[in-house]
Design a protein around this motif. Structure first.
Motif, PDB file in Angstrom:
ATOM      1  N   TYR B 112     -32.604   3.988  14.197  1.00  0.00           N
ATOM      2  CA  TYR B 112     -31.875   5.066  14.790  1.00  0.00           C
ATOM      3  C   TYR B 112     -32.151   5.071  16.379  1.00  0.00           C
ATOM      4  CZ  TYR B 112     -31.562  10.017  16.106  1.00  0.00           C
ATOM      5  OH  TYR B 112     -31.246  11.367  16.760  1.00  0.00           O
ATOM      6  N   ILE B 113     -33.083   4.823  16.937  1.00  0.00           N
ATOM      7  CA  ILE B 113     -33.228   4.771  18.395  1.00  0.00           C
ATOM      8  C   ILE B 113     -32.364   3.703  18.970  1.00  0.00           C
ATOM      9  CG2 ILE B 113     -34.730   4.799  20.182  1.00  0.00           C
ATOM     10  CD1 ILE B 113     -36.887   6.209  18.453  1.00  0.00           C
ATOM     11  N   LEU B 114     -32.621   2.574  18.426  1.00  0.00           N
ATOM     12  CA  LEU B 114     -32.036   1.508  18.954  1.00  0.00           C
ATOM     13  C   LEU B 114     -30.454   1.624  18.536  1.00  0.00           C
ATOM     14  CD1 LEU B 114     -33.990  -1.560  17.744  1.00  0.00           C
ATOM     15  CD2 LEU B 114     -33.366  -0.858  19.811  1.00  0.00           C
ATOM     16  N   GLN B 115     -29.862   2.184  17.480  1.00  0.00           N
ATOM     17  CA  GLN B 115     -28.381   2.586  17.459  1.00  0.00           C
ATOM     18  C   GLN B 115     -27.973   3.216  18.672  1.00  0.00           C
ATOM     19  OE1 GLN B 115     -26.601   1.163  15.462  1.00  0.00           O
ATOM     20  NE2 GLN B 115     -24.935   2.378  14.911  1.00  0.00           N
ATOM     21  N   ARG B 116     -28.697   4.093  19.154  1.00  0.00           N
ATOM     22  CA  ARG B 116     -28.146   5.155  20.263  1.00  0.00           C
ATOM     23  C   ARG B 116     -28.254   4.344  21.456  1.00  0.00           C
ATOM     24  NH1 ARG B 116     -28.535   6.918  15.943  1.00  0.00           N
ATOM     25  NH2 ARG B 116     -27.779   9.054  15.255  1.00  0.00           N
ATOM     26  N   VAL B 117     -29.486   3.748  21.773  1.00  0.00           N
ATOM     27  CA  VAL B 117     -29.370   2.869  22.856  1.00  0.00           C
ATOM     28  C   VAL B 117     -28.418   1.811  23.032  1.00  0.00           C
ATOM     29  CG1 VAL B 117     -31.043   1.299  24.289  1.00  0.00           C
ATOM     30  CG2 VAL B 117     -31.972   3.447  23.135  1.00  0.00           C
ATOM     31  N   SER B 118     -28.431   0.865  21.958  1.00  0.00           N
ATOM     32  CA  SER B 118     -27.492   0.070  21.851  1.00  0.00           C
ATOM     33  C   SER B 118     -26.022   0.457  22.156  1.00  0.00           C
ATOM     34  CB  SER B 118     -27.379  -0.903  20.744  1.00  0.00           C
ATOM     35  OG  SER B 118     -26.970  -0.136  19.652  1.00  0.00           O
ATOM     36  N   GLY B 119     -25.540   1.583  21.467  1.00  0.00           N
ATOM     37  CA  GLY B 119     -24.355   2.125  21.801  1.00  0.00           C
ATOM     38  C   GLY B 119     -24.107   2.458  23.214  1.00  0.00           C
ATOM     39  N   ILE B 120     -25.020   2.962  23.985  1.00  0.00           N
ATOM     40  CA  ILE B 120     -24.805   3.295  25.484  1.00  0.00           C
ATOM     41  C   ILE B 120     -24.710   2.160  26.274  1.00  0.00           C
ATOM     42  CG2 ILE B 120     -25.866   4.202  27.529  1.00  0.00           C
ATOM     43  CD1 ILE B 120     -27.014   6.355  25.381  1.00  0.00           C
ATOM     44  N   VAL B 121     -25.491   1.105  26.024  1.00  0.00           N
ATOM     45  CA  VAL B 121     -25.480  -0.149  26.568  1.00  0.00           C
ATOM     46  C   VAL B 121     -24.194  -0.846  26.289  1.00  0.00           C
ATOM     47  CG1 VAL B 121     -26.262  -2.545  26.707  1.00  0.00           C
ATOM     48  CG2 VAL B 121     -27.997  -0.452  26.479  1.00  0.00           C
ATOM     49  N   ALA B 122     -23.687  -0.849  24.974  1.00  0.00           N
ATOM     50  CA  ALA B 122     -22.356  -1.339  24.740  1.00  0.00           C
ATOM     51  C   ALA B 122     -21.267  -0.703  25.303  1.00  0.00           C
ATOM     52  CB  ALA B 122     -22.174  -1.430  23.081  1.00  0.00           C
ATOM     53  N   PHE B 123     -21.352   0.387  25.466  1.00  0.00           N
ATOM     54  CA  PHE B 123     -20.443   1.335  26.275  1.00  0.00           C
ATOM     55  C   PHE B 123     -20.134   0.669  27.624  1.00  0.00           C
ATOM     56  CE2 PHE B 123     -19.378   4.709  29.173  1.00  0.00           C
ATOM     57  CZ  PHE B 123     -18.238   5.087  28.779  1.00  0.00           C
ATOM     58  N   PHE B 124     -21.124   0.573  28.475  1.00  0.00           N
ATOM     59  CA  PHE B 124     -21.025  -0.083  29.955  1.00  0.00           C
ATOM     60  C   PHE B 124     -20.716  -1.235  29.726  1.00  0.00           C
ATOM     61  CE2 PHE B 124     -23.861   3.660  30.372  1.00  0.00           C
ATOM     62  CZ  PHE B 124     -22.991   4.184  31.349  1.00  0.00           C
ATOM     63  N   TYR B 125     -21.087  -2.215  28.775  1.00  0.00           N
ATOM     64  CA  TYR B 125     -20.913  -3.688  28.827  1.00  0.00           C
ATOM     65  C   TYR B 125     -19.355  -3.730  28.631  1.00  0.00           C
ATOM     66  CZ  TYR B 125     -19.969  -8.009  26.497  1.00  0.00           C
ATOM     67  OH  TYR B 125     -19.400  -9.303  26.383  1.00  0.00           O
ATOM     68  N   ILE B 126     -18.839  -3.005  27.502  1.00  0.00           N
ATOM     69  CA  ILE B 126     -17.687  -3.068  27.052  1.00  0.00           C
ATOM     70  C   ILE B 126     -16.458  -2.859  28.147  1.00  0.00           C
ATOM     71  CG2 ILE B 126     -15.719  -2.314  25.412  1.00  0.00           C
ATOM     72  CD1 ILE B 126     -17.765  -2.493  23.181  1.00  0.00           C
ATOM     73  N   ALA B 127     -17.070  -1.455  28.941  1.00  0.00           N
ATOM     74  CA  ALA B 127     -16.087  -1.221  29.971  1.00  0.00           C
ATOM     75  C   ALA B 127     -16.009  -2.319  30.955  1.00  0.00           C
ATOM     76  CB  ALA B 127     -16.808   0.232  30.467  1.00  0.00           C
ATOM     77  N   TYR B 128     -17.122  -2.857  31.407  1.00  0.00           N
ATOM     78  CA  TYR B 128     -17.099  -3.884  32.216  1.00  0.00           C
ATOM     79  C   TYR B 128     -16.258  -5.191  31.637  1.00  0.00           C
ATOM     80  CZ  TYR B 128     -18.685  -8.330  34.621  1.00  0.00           C
ATOM     81  OH  TYR B 128     -18.851  -9.525  35.063  1.00  0.00           O
ATOM     82  N   HIS B 129     -16.499  -5.513  30.555  1.00  0.00           N
ATOM     83  CA  HIS B 129     -15.954  -6.702  29.851  1.00  0.00           C
ATOM     84  C   HIS B 129     -14.271  -6.480  29.866  1.00  0.00           C
ATOM     85  CE1 HIS B 129     -15.419 -10.008  27.251  1.00  0.00           C
ATOM     86  NE2 HIS B 129     -14.700  -9.261  26.441  1.00  0.00           N
ATOM     87  N   VAL B 130     -13.869  -5.358  29.457  1.00  0.00           N
ATOM     88  CA  VAL B 130     -12.246  -5.309  29.165  1.00  0.00           C
ATOM     89  C   VAL B 130     -11.694  -5.058  30.642  1.00  0.00           C
ATOM     90  CG1 VAL B 130     -10.898  -3.500  28.596  1.00  0.00           C
ATOM     91  CG2 VAL B 130     -12.727  -4.069  26.908  1.00  0.00           C
TER      92      VAL B 130
END
Lengths: 271, 231
Positions: B112-130
């Protein structure tokens, strides 16, 4: 119901505890998070109780009431706490014992690390000391109509026959004692939000699976499909790990989720 | 918070109204994570895996996708819009989360915690990537991105590290999201079913993690890690 009230004169020592203290000389050390009223700031107080075999946290608190003197020798107000059945059926004595939410009556002192820390559940408003206001759960039960409507102006006759296997499955769900432990451990449930939590969702499943209770299933589902309903569950499943009655709350949440899916689809296409 | 306002929150705050839109938004959030975003993730891995066959193969794939019909509409309406909704609403609902870690270390709570942490990390990563790939190609370079562009980017160690962390976060978020999606929608109900699905989702996570890192390695090294082993 608070069993220890301010101003109540307690006997300084019972003869029983004196003799047992004399036997071993061992003490049970307990730290209690206290709060004088709902608006006061909490503070910690430490106590020592003569050791007796077989103590649980509630009997320990009862013992403390007899002579509420903290370890510095200062006279303290008797500790306020809720309790009822003393056998893990009523759910009133839920509190946080050594960091874990559970019933005081089933927390056996011999199995607890000392000093034993006692705190009120912080997901509910504190009334005083360890007593909290759990009325939010009862309000939610009313909102989801957690009952079977059998009253009428005429004889409604006997209910339908029930499959014993289903009755057994429902029995487990019905053992919920509204203790609040599942909500205390839930990362989605907070004092300042409106999530209903596992306790209410489980009752929706219980009464929706009852042959007479299911007449109100749409109303119950509409209630938990609103703001703060079943959708706010984050599937951390602390509830099912902490439930003192071993109710499969994660199955109840998935089950109500499925019913909500069907209900939403039916509403969408106009069924 | 004072106890009076807490009492108000507990008595008056639990307004369960069917008129509320949060159910719809939550379900939409759950759905967009799988379709189209999860679906695109798998497609994205599939297309990028052509990098394992060298620069020509990768560039050819890029050209092929660039010539797809209705590409612009698909990209903006079926990818960017759901992506923005999923991430913004996801962060909005994560604000309400108060993780309980110390006392409950069982794997579902950690997930549950990892899902939220990974979501936030993914948000910044995808923003940078796109922004650094697709938007760069569309608005800065005016041409499609090539194998060499990616190789140059990924040859910078911190960018490579960022991509690995980002890819692993996205993969975990998707795999564990499959599990919670199934429970939210009620596809899986029983304890046994939930446990089995958790195993399946973690297996998917493991496979996609390996594939993701393998594809990244294809840009940086002469040969991808797995193809060096003949896989």
């Amino acid at each position: 119901m608070s069993h220890a009230e301010e101003g109540k004169s307690a006997p300084s020592h019972s003869s029983h505890s004196e003799t047992s203290a004399g036997h071993s000389g061992r003490k049970i050390r307990v730290r209690v998070k206290r709060q004088d009223n709902p608006n006061a700031l909490p503070y910690w107080q430490e106590f020592e109780v003569p050791y007796q075999p077989g103590h649980n946290v509630l009997s320990l608190l009862m013992e403390l009431r007899k002579n509420p003197v903290d370890i510095s020798g200062k006279r303290a107000c008797p500790i306020v706490y809720d309790s009822g059945c003393l056998e893990s059926v009523c759910g009133a004595c839920s509190m946080v014992v050594n960091g874990k939410a559970r019933q005081g009556c089933t927390a056996l002192v011999d199995q607890l690390e000392q000093p034993i820390t006692l705190e009120p559940m912080n997901k509910f408003p504190v009334v005083r000391d360890l007593a909290v206001d759990r009325s939010r759960m009862f309000e939610n039960l009313k909102r989801v109509k957690a009952w079977v409507e059998i009253d009428g102006s005429h004889d409604l006759g006997p209910g339908p026959r029930q499959n014993p296997a289903e009755v057994r499955e429902r029995y487990v769900m019905s053992t919920c004692m509204t203790c609040g432990v599942c909500l205390q451990v839930c990362p989605q449930f907070a004092i300042d939000n409106n999530f209903v939590g596992a306790q209410t969702i489980n009752q929706v499943r219980l009464f929706n699976s009852h042959p007479t209770g299911e007449y109100q299933s749409d109303e119950r589902l509409d209630a938990v499909m609103g703001n703060g309903g079943v959708e706010d569950c984050g599937n951390a499943q602390n509830c099912v790990k902490a439930c003192p009655k071993s109710i499969p709350l994660h199955e109840s949440i998935a089950s109500v989720g499925r019913q909500a899916t069907v209900r939403a689809f039916k509403k969408f296409v106009g069924l | 918070m004072t106890a009076t306002s807490a009492a108000e929150a507990s008595s008056g705050g639990c307004a369960l109204s069917s008129a509320d839109k949060s159910f719809l938004l939550r379900r939409l959030h759950s759905l967009t994570g799988i379709v189209p975003l999860g679906g695109f993730l798998l497609f994205h891995f599939f297309e990028n895996a052509s990098a394992r066959r060298g620069p020509e193969a990768f560039n050819e794939t890029v050209e092929k996708i660039a010539s797809m019909p209705y590409l612009m509409v698909a990209e903006w309406a079926l990818l960017l819009l759901p992506l923005i909704f999923h991430s913004v609403y996801g962060i909005y609902i994560t604000r309400a989360s108060r993780p309980v870690v110390a006392q409950y270390t069982h794997c579902r709570n950690i997930a549950y915690i990892l899902q939220r942490v990974s979501g936030i990390v993914a948000f910044f990563y995808i923003a940078y990537h796109v922004v650094s790939t697709r938007f760069w190609a569309l608005f800065v370079a005016g041409r499609e991105i090539t194998f060499q562009d990616m190789a140059t980017k990924l040859s910078v160690p911190w960018v490579f590290a960022l991509y690995i962390v980002g890819v692993l976060s996205v993969v975990y978020h998707f795999s564990n999201g499959l599990w919670s999606f199934s429970i939210t929608w009620g596809l899986v109900r029983s304890d046994v079913g939930q446990k089995r699905l958790a195993c399946v989702s973690m297996a998917i996570c493991a496979v996609l993690s390996v594939v993701g890192i393998d594809i990244l390695s294809a840009f940086v090294f002469k040969q991808s890690i797995l193809s060096a082993f003949g896989i």
